[in-house]
Motif scaffolding. Structure first.
Motif, PDB file in Angstrom:
ATOM      1  N   GLU A  71       0.724  -1.230   0.032  1.00  6.81           N
ATOM      2  CA  GLU A  71      -0.054  -0.063  -0.013  1.00  6.81           C
ATOM      3  C   GLU A  71       0.827   1.384  -0.101  1.00  6.81           C
ATOM      4  OE1 GLU A  71      -3.636   2.187   2.370  1.00  6.81           O
ATOM      5  OE2 GLU A  71      -3.007   0.323   3.246  1.00  6.81           O
ATOM      6  N   VAL A  72       0.749   2.006  -1.044  1.00  4.99           N
ATOM      7  CA  VAL A  72       1.644   3.170  -1.468  1.00  4.99           C
ATOM      8  C   VAL A  72       0.839   4.211  -1.976  1.00  4.99           C
ATOM      9  CG1 VAL A  72       3.791   4.240  -2.484  1.00  4.99           C
ATOM     10  CG2 VAL A  72       3.742   1.485  -1.734  1.00  4.99           C
ATOM     11  N   GLY A  73       1.187   5.507  -1.424  1.00  7.22           N
ATOM     12  CA  GLY A  73       0.198   6.978  -1.956  1.00  7.22           C
ATOM     13  C   GLY A  73       1.168   7.879  -2.399  1.00  7.22           C
ATOM     14  N   VAL A  74       0.777   8.765  -3.185  1.00 10.69           N
ATOM     15  CA  VAL A  74       1.616   9.753  -3.700  1.00 10.69           C
ATOM     16  C   VAL A  74       0.572  11.210  -3.809  1.00 10.69           C
ATOM     17  CG1 VAL A  74       1.374   9.400  -6.027  1.00 10.69           C
ATOM     18  CG2 VAL A  74       3.518  10.753  -5.244  1.00 10.69           C
ATOM     19  N   THR A  75       0.886  12.206  -3.669  1.00 16.98           N
ATOM     20  CA  THR A  75       0.239  13.549  -3.987  1.00 16.98           C
ATOM     21  C   THR A  75       0.544  13.997  -5.249  1.00 16.98           C
ATOM     22  OG1 THR A  75      -0.063  13.946  -1.599  1.00 16.98           O
ATOM     23  CG2 THR A  75      -0.484  15.639  -3.162  1.00 16.98           C
ATOM     24  N   VAL A  76      -0.308  14.331  -6.182  1.00 17.01           N
ATOM     25  CA  VAL A  76      -0.223  14.723  -7.361  1.00 17.01           C
ATOM     26  C   VAL A  76      -0.750  15.936  -7.640  1.00 17.01           C
ATOM     27  CG1 VAL A  76      -0.494  14.233 -10.050  1.00 17.01           C
ATOM     28  CG2 VAL A  76      -0.010  12.254  -8.285  1.00 17.01           C
ATOM     29  N   ASN A  77      -0.231  17.174  -8.330  1.00 13.42           N
ATOM     30  CA  ASN A  77      -0.607  18.361  -8.393  1.00 13.42           C
ATOM     31  C   ASN A  77      -1.504  18.480  -9.414  1.00 13.42           C
ATOM     32  OD1 ASN A  77      -1.345  21.187  -7.884  1.00 13.42           O
ATOM     33  ND2 ASN A  77       0.532  21.752  -8.736  1.00 13.42           N
ATOM     34  N   ARG A  78      -2.681  17.601  -9.568  1.00 13.12           N
ATOM     35  CA  ARG A  78      -3.768  17.576 -10.608  1.00 13.12           C
ATOM     36  C   ARG A  78      -4.992  17.214 -10.124  1.00 13.12           C
ATOM     37  NH1 ARG A  78      -0.514  20.102 -12.932  1.00 13.12           N
ATOM     38  NH2 ARG A  78       0.486  19.895 -14.941  1.00 13.12           N
ATOM     39  N   PRO A  79      -6.004  17.531 -10.614  1.00 12.17           N
ATOM     40  CA  PRO A  79      -7.205  17.096 -10.214  1.00 12.17           C
ATOM     41  C   PRO A  79      -7.691  15.611 -10.410  1.00 12.17           C
ATOM     42  CG  PRO A  79      -7.624  18.335 -12.275  1.00 12.17           C
ATOM     43  CD  PRO A  79      -6.131  18.339 -11.897  1.00 12.17           C
ATOM     44  N   ALA A  80      -8.295  15.198  -9.483  1.00 10.92           N
ATOM     45  CA  ALA A  80      -8.815  13.739  -9.536  1.00 10.92           C
ATOM     46  C   ALA A  80      -9.111  13.385 -10.697  1.00 10.92           C
ATOM     47  CB  ALA A  80      -9.791  13.416  -8.451  1.00 10.92           C
ATOM     48  N   SER A  81      -9.938  14.043 -11.422  1.00  9.07           N
ATOM     49  CA  SER A  81     -10.568  13.826 -12.978  1.00  9.07           C
ATOM     50  C   SER A  81      -9.592  13.129 -13.942  1.00  9.07           C
ATOM     51  CB  SER A  81     -11.511  14.726 -13.358  1.00  9.07           C
ATOM     52  OG  SER A  81     -10.793  15.917 -13.268  1.00  9.07           O
ATOM     53  N   PRO A  88     -15.841   6.547 -11.816  1.00  7.43           N
ATOM     54  CA  PRO A  88     -15.175   7.606 -12.303  1.00  7.43           C
ATOM     55  C   PRO A  88     -14.777   8.631 -11.324  1.00  7.43           C
ATOM     56  CG  PRO A  88     -17.027   7.090 -13.601  1.00  7.43           C
ATOM     57  CD  PRO A  88     -17.179   6.198 -12.405  1.00  7.43           C
ATOM     58  N   ASN A  89     -13.391   9.219 -11.214  1.00  6.95           N
ATOM     59  CA  ASN A  89     -12.796   9.934 -10.443  1.00  6.95           C
ATOM     60  C   ASN A  89     -12.523   9.682  -9.211  1.00  6.95           C
ATOM     61  OD1 ASN A  89     -12.837  11.667 -13.041  1.00  6.95           O
ATOM     62  ND2 ASN A  89     -14.687  12.658 -12.429  1.00  6.95           N
ATOM     63  N   GLU A  90     -13.020   8.329  -8.622  1.00  8.45           N
ATOM     64  CA  GLU A  90     -12.857   7.979  -7.509  1.00  8.45           C
ATOM     65  C   GLU A  90     -11.932   6.703  -7.308  1.00  8.45           C
ATOM     66  OE1 GLU A  90     -16.531   7.508  -5.439  1.00  8.45           O
ATOM     67  OE2 GLU A  90     -17.247   9.427  -6.063  1.00  8.45           O
ATOM     68  N   ARG A  91     -12.341   5.635  -7.763  1.00  9.57           N
ATOM     69  CA  ARG A  91     -11.308   4.497  -7.713  1.00  9.57           C
ATOM     70  C   ARG A  91     -11.508   3.315  -8.903  1.00  9.57           C
ATOM     71  NH1 ARG A  91     -13.683   1.509  -2.426  1.00  9.57           N
ATOM     72  NH2 ARG A  91     -13.801   3.668  -1.706  1.00  9.57           N
ATOM     73  N   ILE A  92     -10.515   2.686  -8.938  1.00 10.06           N
ATOM     74  CA  ILE A  92     -10.487   1.710 -10.149  1.00 10.06           C
ATOM     75  C   ILE A  92     -10.087   0.382  -9.345  1.00 10.06           C
ATOM     76  CG2 ILE A  92      -9.594   0.741 -12.239  1.00 10.06           C
ATOM     77  CD1 ILE A  92      -9.122   3.674 -12.960  1.00 10.06           C
ATOM     78  N   THR A  93     -10.538  -0.854  -9.405  1.00 11.05           N
ATOM     79  CA  THR A  93     -10.158  -2.051  -8.783  1.00 11.05           C
ATOM     80  C   THR A  93     -10.174  -3.122  -9.904  1.00 11.05           C
ATOM     81  OG1 THR A  93     -11.561  -1.369  -6.698  1.00 11.05           O
ATOM     82  CG2 THR A  93     -10.650  -3.819  -7.000  1.00 11.05           C
ATOM     83  N   TRP A  94      -9.239  -3.818 -10.011  1.00 13.02           N
ATOM     84  CA  TRP A  94      -9.120  -5.054 -11.089  1.00 13.02           C
ATOM     85  C   TRP A  94      -8.402  -5.977 -10.180  1.00 13.02           C
ATOM     86  CZ3 TRP A  94      -5.633  -0.761 -10.068  1.00 13.02           C
ATOM     87  CH2 TRP A  94      -4.320  -1.148  -9.657  1.00 13.02           C
ATOM     88  N   ALA A 106      -4.452  -8.894  -7.636  1.00 18.55           N
ATOM     89  CA  ALA A 106      -5.574  -8.045  -7.616  1.00 18.55           C
ATOM     90  C   ALA A 106      -4.945  -6.503  -7.127  1.00 18.55           C
ATOM     91  CB  ALA A 106      -6.627  -8.428  -6.745  1.00 18.55           C
ATOM     92  N   GLY A 107      -5.703  -5.421  -7.459  1.00 17.56           N
ATOM     93  CA  GLY A 107      -5.259  -4.115  -6.987  1.00 17.56           C
ATOM     94  C   GLY A 107      -6.417  -3.061  -7.023  1.00 17.56           C
ATOM     95  N   ARG A 108      -6.106  -2.079  -6.467  1.00 14.61           N
ATOM     96  CA  ARG A 108      -7.013  -0.870  -6.240  1.00 14.61           C
ATOM     97  C   ARG A 108      -6.283   0.538  -6.272  1.00 14.61           C
ATOM     98  NH1 ARG A 108     -11.592  -0.580  -1.830  1.00 14.61           N
ATOM     99  NH2 ARG A 108      -9.872  -0.028  -0.329  1.00 14.61           N
ATOM    100  N   VAL A 109      -6.833   1.518  -6.862  1.00 12.53           N
ATOM    101  CA  VAL A 109      -6.003   2.634  -7.113  1.00 12.53           C
ATOM    102  C   VAL A 109      -7.121   3.585  -6.638  1.00 12.53           C
ATOM    103  CG1 VAL A 109      -6.473   3.073  -9.383  1.00 12.53           C
ATOM    104  CG2 VAL A 109      -4.832   4.444  -8.110  1.00 12.53           C
ATOM    105  N   ARG A 110      -7.049   4.554  -5.582  1.00 10.91           N
ATOM    106  CA  ARG A 110      -7.928   5.575  -5.268  1.00 10.91           C
ATOM    107  C   ARG A 110      -7.623   6.789  -5.460  1.00 10.91           C
ATOM    108  NH1 ARG A 110      -9.385   3.930   0.603  1.00 10.91           N
ATOM    109  NH2 ARG A 110      -7.431   3.486   0.813  1.00 10.91           N
ATOM    110  N   PHE A 111      -8.455   7.834  -5.783  1.00 14.19           N
ATOM    111  CA  PHE A 111      -8.139   9.215  -6.316  1.00 14.19           C
ATOM    112  C   PHE A 111      -8.915  10.098  -5.319  1.00 14.19           C
ATOM    113  CE2 PHE A 111      -7.953   6.536  -9.944  1.00 14.19           C
ATOM    114  CZ  PHE A 111      -6.706   6.765 -10.549  1.00 14.19           C
ATOM    115  N   VAL A 112      -8.190  10.908  -4.393  1.00 16.05           N
ATOM    116  CA  VAL A 112      -8.765  11.456  -3.131  1.00 16.05           C
ATOM    117  C   VAL A 112      -8.220  12.781  -3.395  1.00 16.05           C
ATOM    118  CG1 VAL A 112      -9.273  11.461  -0.700  1.00 16.05           C
ATOM    119  CG2 VAL A 112      -8.745   9.020  -1.870  1.00 16.05           C
ATOM    120  N   PRO A 113      -9.327  13.766  -3.219  1.00 18.49           N
ATOM    121  CA  PRO A 113      -8.570  15.284  -3.210  1.00 18.49           C
ATOM    122  C   PRO A 113      -7.844  15.426  -1.997  1.00 18.49           C
ATOM    123  CG  PRO A 113     -10.932  15.085  -3.637  1.00 18.49           C
ATOM    124  CD  PRO A 113     -10.566  13.717  -3.063  1.00 18.49           C
ATOM    125  N   ALA A 114      -6.717  16.028  -2.162  1.00 18.84           N
ATOM    126  CA  ALA A 114      -5.796  16.160  -1.168  1.00 18.84           C
ATOM    127  C   ALA A 114      -6.295  17.498  -0.335  1.00 18.84           C
ATOM    128  CB  ALA A 114      -4.345  16.671  -1.819  1.00 18.84           C
TER     129      ALA A 114
END
Length: 318
Positions: A147-157, A210-216, A227-235
């Motif tokens: 489980e790892v995260g990073v903050t990206v200076n872009r909107p979640a969309s 859309p704009n929240e999460r993808i699970t595969w 299996a994995g999941r990526v979540r996009f959360v407003p910083a």
């Protein structure tokens, strides 16, 4: 594994852990236990042992045992142990019924024979459940989670759109050679495996918000189930988007495989961390930022390709 969202493991283990059958057997145990305590005479009559006074305390004891099995199986914490204890109970029941058969004649013997056949069938199902639960337990021990995260200076969309186009993933995931999207849900992945050999598998998206999460998850037949999941959360503070990735996979060599991977610079958490760093660079700058001072990765192959840092020419300083 502590702290990792269990839904990632649920996606990885769902096909193999065999929870359905042990829970069903737990329901059967519950019904037998309640029936044995509330209606021992009816059960004695069905089993053809209603002519034996000692049958009633035995039925109550068996009912209490079944209630114990029901509690363990329905809790779902140790399905392997509880399914094997059910099997031991079946063997005890068959022994008692065998003795009952030798002392019965006529209708009672027929009922005892039918009950023996039913218990033998239940024992066969219990054996199947025990074997499946054992295989699932061994599979769970192989699972590695990250489980790892990073903050990206872009909107979640924007972050979501880039990741949702799965063919973009090799642009920042160093171990991936290619991802081919077959349709909106299914895709074909190719990665570099041990000794540089390609490893391929098919995967499907099981959740797409859309704009929240993808699970595969990988489809059956994958050499390395994953299996994995990526979540996009407003910083917080309007600082862009927190991209949080959770992965679970089962390497063929289990924990030994992870130790060997570390020796060769393939520590899974560091790999994903580097991938996310490159993802951040791609979104914020349009490309992976490379310089003589920036490591290209942590594999031996990548480290050998690195060059020591050099000062910029005088004309390019400032």
């Amino acid at each position: 594994m502590d702290g990792t969202d269990p839904t990632v493991l649920d996606e990885l283990e769902r096909r193999s852990r065999g929870d359905g059958l042990p829970r069903l057997l737990g329901v059967v145990s519950l019904a037998l236990g309640v029936g044995g305590l509330l209606a021992p005479r009816a059960l004695a009559r069905l089993a053809g042992v209603d002519d034996a006074p000692r049958a009633y305390p035995v039925i109550r004891a068996v009912a209490a045992r079944e209630l114990g099995h029901a509690a363990g199986l329905l809790a779902g914490r140790r399905p392997v142990g509880w399914t094997w204890t059910r099997l031991v109970g079946d063997a005890s029941d068959l022994l008692l019924l065998g003795r009952a058969l030798t002392g019965r004649r006529g209708e009672r013997r027929r009922r005892a024979a039918i009950t023996t056949g039913v218990v033998a069938g239940i024992a066969a199902v219990d054996l199947l459940a025990a074997l499946r639960a054992g295989r699932a337990h061994r599979a769970r021990e192989r699972i590695i989670t990250v489980e790892v995260g990073v903050t990206v200076n872009r909107p979640a969309s924007e972050a979501y759109r880039f990741w949702r186009d799965l063919e973009n993933l090799p642009h920042f995931m160093a171990h991936l050679e290619s991802v081919r999207a077959d349709d909106l849900r299914r895709s074909h992945w190719t990665a570099r495996g041990p000794a540089g050999q390609p490893v391929s598998w098919d995967a499907e998206i099981v959740e797409d918000r859309p704009n929240e999460r993808i699970t595969w998850r990988s489809l059956p037949g994958a050499a390395v189930p994953n299996a994995g999941r990526v979540r996009f959360v407003p910083a917080p503070g309007d600082r862009g988007t927190e991209v949080r990735v959770e992965l679970g996979y089962a390497p063929p060599a289990g924990r030994l495989g992870r130790v060997v991977a570390k020796l060769f610079g393939e520590e899974p958490e560091q790999q994903v961390r580097d991938d996310l760093r490159r993802f951040k660079q791609v979104l914020e700058t349009g490309e992976v930022v490379r310089s003589d001072a920036s490591p290209a990765g942590i594999t031996l192959r990548q480290e050998f390709l690195q060059r020591p840092a050099q000062p910029l020419p005088a004309g390019r300083r400032g």
